[in-house]
Design an enzyme around this catalytic site. Structure first.
Site, PDB file in Angstrom:
ATOM      1  CE  LYS A 117      -4.117  -1.842   0.155  1.00  0.00           C
ATOM      2  NZ  LYS A 117      -5.180  -1.571  -0.837  1.00  0.00           N
ATOM      3  CE  LYS A 225     -10.079  -5.329  -4.285  1.00  0.00           C
ATOM      4  NZ  LYS A 225      -9.882  -4.164  -3.419  1.00  0.00           N
TER       5      LYS A 225
END
Length: 339
Positions: A117, A225
């Site tokens: 991240k 997703k």
């Protein structure tokens, strides 16, 4: 049960049936992720298995309805037949200080790919570069991809990815928020000879038309997703229509949600990249005693059932349970209106 108006979708169970099998949990995180230290989820005990409804609290009901459709598919329709039994997965490193990287990586065991991240609010590019360098130092041969969650603008993204590319990046996920910006970042990097592929995540799952990114030539690959796209079958259809390589990822799910991600990864005709389905390792608790976590860089496709003892141990506070049940009522209404 009324039938669905969408071909291939599970019939919509009654609200009463969903409420009868609903369990709301609050699970502690090992580290802060997406700004949270507790992950809440509503689990549904269906006739064919468990489904997970856990859209983040800030998501509106229309967007959350896709998450409920995915949970219903899992519990009331089941998954397509798998094409492969093992799914390679990446480790995930949150926006932690560089000196915490070895501790985070240790939770995943052996891995061949790592997602890091970056672009966290309140942090600098120096912080990102130090974190990425720490991962590269720990894993000299691993594939490294970074995820900005749309946190940069175009000039910042180009500058950041030009700098981070020095360690060798497999791809950069959602460096900027919008599709036009993705296309521009991709164009500028190519013109400068910076060898970083662009992956679209939010620009697929949060758009009213998830195929816009492919038509705009804004990405080299897409991140899919299950829950935000409305289920495994709908995600398979989107990947087929997009015509781009796909990476299957999770939305910080429990093992019940990860099971759906594995079903998607197992059913894709091709799986060229390690998947972002190892995120149960970021949770300090789970709803099953046999969690879906990586073993030697992969997760085996298998069934998962929530454990009654763990559901009770991690039951959400009464006011949070009622918040989720009321959300379920509203979102069920959205789905019913659509069908």
């Amino acid at each position: 049960m009324p039938s669905s108006g969408r071909p291939g979708a599970a019939a919509l169970p009654s609200l009463e049936e969903l409420l009868a099998g609903a369990h709301v949990v609050s699970l502690p995180m090992r580290v802060k992720f997406r700004g949270i230290l507790q992950r809440e989820a509503l689990l549904l005990d269906g006739p064919l298995g468990w489904g997970e409804f856990c859209p983040f609290p800030e998501y509106g009901d229309p967007e959350a309805s896709r998450w409920l459709a995915a949970a219903i598919e899992a519990g009331w329709q089941g998954f397509p037949e798998p094409l492969r039994p093992l799914i390679p997965v990446n480790a995930t490193v949150p926006a932690v200080a560089a000196d915490r990287v070895p501790e985070i990586l240790a939770r995943f065991g052996r891995v061949d790919a790592v997602k890091i991240k970056v672009a966290e609010p309140g942090q600098s590019l120096d912080d990102d570069a130090a974190r990425v360098a720490a991962v590269r130092s720990a894993l000299p041969d691993a594939a490294i991809r970074v995820d900005a969650n749309g946190g940069w603008d175009v000039p910042a993204a180009v500058a950041a990815l030009t700098r981070l590319a020095a360690v060798g990046l497999e791809y950069a996920e959602q460096p900027v928020p919008d599709i036009a910006g993705l296309a521009e970042v991709r164009r500028r990097l190519r013109a400068a000879g910076v060898p970083v592929l662009i992956a679209a995540d939010e620009s697929v799952r949060k758009e009213d038309d998830p195929l816009k990114v492919a038509r705009a030539g804004a990405a080299d690959l897409i991140v899919v997703k299950v829950a935000p796209l409305g289920g495994v079958r709908r995600a398979l259809d989107i990947v087929a229509q997009a015509g781009l390589p796909a990476v299957v990822s999770s939305a910080l799910d429990t093992s019940v949600g990860i099971r759906a991600g594995l079903a998607l990864a197992a059913a894709l005709p091709e799986l060229p990249f390690a998947c972002g389905l190892g995120t149960v390792s970021l949770l300090a608790a789970d709803v099953t005693r046999d969690s879906l976590v990586p073993d030697d860089g992969a997760i085996r496709v298998r069934e998962v059932a929530a454990d009654p003892g763990l559901l009770a141990e991690h039951a959400a506070a009464p006011e949070r349970r009622e918040w989720w049940l009321e959300r379920l009522r509203r979102v069920h209404g959205v789905l019913a209106a659509e069908r």
